[in-house]
Write a protein that holds these residues in place. Sequence first.
Motif, PDB file in Angstrom:
ATOM      1  N   ASP A   1       2.466  19.943  -2.940  1.00  0.00           N
ATOM      2  CA  ASP A   1       2.188  18.668  -2.830  1.00  0.00           C
ATOM      3  C   ASP A   1       3.517  17.999  -2.744  1.00  0.00           C
ATOM      4  OD1 ASP A   1      -0.258  18.875  -3.665  1.00  0.00           O
ATOM      5  OD2 ASP A   1      -0.235  19.043  -5.824  1.00  0.00           O
ATOM      6  N   ILE A   2       4.599  18.316  -3.081  1.00  0.00           N
ATOM      7  CA  ILE A   2       5.715  17.674  -2.736  1.00  0.00           C
ATOM      8  C   ILE A   2       6.170  17.495  -1.107  1.00  0.00           C
ATOM      9  CG2 ILE A   2       8.513  17.463  -2.878  1.00  0.00           C
ATOM     10  CD1 ILE A   2       8.193  19.081  -5.477  1.00  0.00           C
ATOM     11  N   LEU A   3       5.801  18.662  -0.523  1.00  0.00           N
ATOM     12  CA  LEU A   3       6.165  18.533   1.044  1.00  0.00           C
ATOM     13  C   LEU A   3       4.976  17.429   1.538  1.00  0.00           C
ATOM     14  CD1 LEU A   3       6.920  19.315   3.815  1.00  0.00           C
ATOM     15  CD2 LEU A   3       5.325  21.314   3.530  1.00  0.00           C
ATOM     16  N   ARG A   4       3.495  17.560   1.030  1.00  0.00           N
ATOM     17  CA  ARG A   4       2.433  16.677   1.511  1.00  0.00           C
ATOM     18  C   ARG A   4       2.925  15.485   1.437  1.00  0.00           C
ATOM     19  NH1 ARG A   4      -1.938  19.727   3.058  1.00  0.00           N
ATOM     20  NH2 ARG A   4      -1.747  21.972   2.516  1.00  0.00           N
ATOM     21  N   GLY A   5       3.393  15.007   0.217  1.00  0.00           N
ATOM     22  CA  GLY A   5       3.750  13.657  -0.447  1.00  0.00           C
ATOM     23  C   GLY A   5       4.933  13.111   0.608  1.00  0.00           C
ATOM     24  N   VAL A   6       5.799  13.944   0.731  1.00  0.00           N
ATOM     25  CA  VAL A   6       6.804  13.319   2.025  1.00  0.00           C
ATOM     26  C   VAL A   6       6.610  12.984   3.192  1.00  0.00           C
ATOM     27  CG1 VAL A   6       9.123  13.929   2.966  1.00  0.00           C
ATOM     28  CG2 VAL A   6       8.919  14.660   0.463  1.00  0.00           C
TER      29      VAL A   6
ATOM     30  N   GLU B   1       0.783  -1.139  -0.234  1.00  0.00           N
ATOM     31  CA  GLU B   1      -0.009   0.158   0.148  1.00  0.00           C
ATOM     32  C   GLU B   1       0.974   1.338  -0.043  1.00  0.00           C
ATOM     33  OE1 GLU B   1      -2.397  -0.323   3.412  1.00  0.00           O
ATOM     34  OE2 GLU B   1      -3.892  -1.896   2.305  1.00  0.00           O
ATOM     35  N   ARG B   2       1.969   1.225   0.702  1.00  0.00           N
ATOM     36  CA  ARG B   2       2.800   2.520   0.688  1.00  0.00           C
ATOM     37  C   ARG B   2       3.586   2.683  -0.627  1.00  0.00           C
ATOM     38  NH1 ARG B   2       3.951   0.651   6.123  1.00  0.00           N
ATOM     39  NH2 ARG B   2       5.901  -0.429   5.631  1.00  0.00           N
ATOM     40  N   ARG B   3       3.932   1.504  -1.354  1.00  0.00           N
ATOM     41  CA  ARG B   3       4.399   1.674  -2.784  1.00  0.00           C
ATOM     42  C   ARG B   3       3.355   2.148  -3.562  1.00  0.00           C
ATOM     43  NH1 ARG B   3       8.749  -0.589  -4.723  1.00  0.00           N
ATOM     44  NH2 ARG B   3       9.009  -2.167  -2.923  1.00  0.00           N
ATOM     45  N   ASP B   4       1.963   1.675  -3.251  1.00  0.00           N
ATOM     46  CA  ASP B   4       0.949   2.187  -4.230  1.00  0.00           C
ATOM     47  C   ASP B   4       0.621   3.782  -3.978  1.00  0.00           C
ATOM     48  OD1 ASP B   4       0.615  -0.087  -5.432  1.00  0.00           O
ATOM     49  OD2 ASP B   4      -1.129  -0.694  -3.963  1.00  0.00           O
ATOM     50  N   LEU B   5       0.835   4.024  -2.567  1.00  0.00           N
ATOM     51  CA  LEU B   5       0.744   5.712  -2.281  1.00  0.00           C
ATOM     52  C   LEU B   5       1.721   6.560  -2.891  1.00  0.00           C
ATOM     53  CD1 LEU B   5      -0.557   7.609  -0.523  1.00  0.00           C
ATOM     54  CD2 LEU B   5       0.956   7.131   1.327  1.00  0.00           C
ATOM     55  N   SER B   6       3.122   6.032  -2.937  1.00  0.00           N
ATOM     56  CA  SER B   6       4.075   6.770  -3.512  1.00  0.00           C
ATOM     57  C   SER B   6       3.759   6.967  -4.973  1.00  0.00           C
ATOM     58  CB  SER B   6       5.459   6.032  -3.370  1.00  0.00           C
ATOM     59  OG  SER B   6       6.457   6.591  -4.047  1.00  0.00           O
ATOM     60  N   ALA B   7       3.080   6.052  -5.674  1.00  0.00           N
ATOM     61  CA  ALA B   7       3.035   5.915  -7.012  1.00  0.00           C
ATOM     62  C   ALA B   7       1.882   6.886  -7.310  1.00  0.00           C
ATOM     63  CB  ALA B   7       2.874   4.543  -7.685  1.00  0.00           C
ATOM     64  N   ALA B   8       0.871   7.085  -6.407  1.00  0.00           N
ATOM     65  CA  ALA B   8      -0.209   7.931  -6.554  1.00  0.00           C
ATOM     66  C   ALA B   8       0.098   9.331  -6.242  1.00  0.00           C
ATOM     67  CB  ALA B   8      -1.266   7.370  -5.407  1.00  0.00           C
TER      68      ALA B   8
END
Length: 322
Positions: free
Chosen positions: A161-166, A112-119
């Motif tokens: 968005d970059i910050l929120r993603g990290v 799921e974390r890998r999917d989240l990174s891709a999303a």
Amino acid sequence: MPARLIAYPPEAAAISRWIPAGARLRIGRDADCDLRIEHPTVSRSHAELRHDADGWHLLDMGSKNGSHVDGIEISDTHLDRSDCWLRFGDVLCEFSVHEDASAQEQQQRQRERRDLSAAWTRRIEVGRLGIGADPDADAPVLQRPAVAPIAREAGAGLADDILRGVVELAGCSRGFLLLAQDSDFSVRASLMLDPDALQGQRFSGSVGAVQRCLSERRPIVVNWIADELWLARRASVLAGGLKSLICLPLLHAGRVLGAVYADRRGPGEAISEFDLELLCAFADSAAVWLLAQRAFDALAPDSPPTAAPRWTRIVGAQITTP
């Protein structure tokens, strides 16, 4: 039942290994160890975890600095609890026995974390840079457990968005993003941090971690701040009650474009090697995205220097000695 061992090397991502029932795991500094811990207090061949009909056992293999179970030094012992703390040299490890279903659930969370990174990658490429089709179809909807939902602000830009993603990928709750501006860095996005507080004594994050990240051009990961003397005694860290943090450099062709800092004050999962791999890949892509958007003048590089807090002012406002 399978077991899980999580090692917490100082200033590094946690190292997690699953050990099937009936198997063994060799721990040490050697490259051929099943769990390699590169720390000077860990011997080349330090210890071995093994499972047999009697359960789980820990054997010290004549290490220089010893092996410990819940603070007690051992040479060969039966682990009679389903969870305990091990220590090899100065490196703390968490040992736990799991039901098969629990192990499968943990592995599903990794997927799921890998999917989240891709999303998150798709959201930025489609929603911010216009690469591809409908951004709503790929918007991230997954959330790591124990992490509060991240609110979205109208008009949030690429840096946001970059910050929120990290922050979400690291399981943190707040942070900020720095971008190079002239001979300094400016804060171009912040989450759950008052931009005015970044410039004064009220800032409760770790300036030292960001300084180290920028100067050494490498990720800084601390899962147990209380065990890191260079952090635990700093006034800003004490004031904020920080538990863990991560700072990622934004690099391109050897040039430092900026950094992303995130931390958390409450409980949460350790930032593992797996997480760090995802985060570094995301940060590498972020550097390219920022350059691409800057090429299209979307980040307004000609905006006046006073448009955002400057890093030298942030550093100057902090008490940086323990």
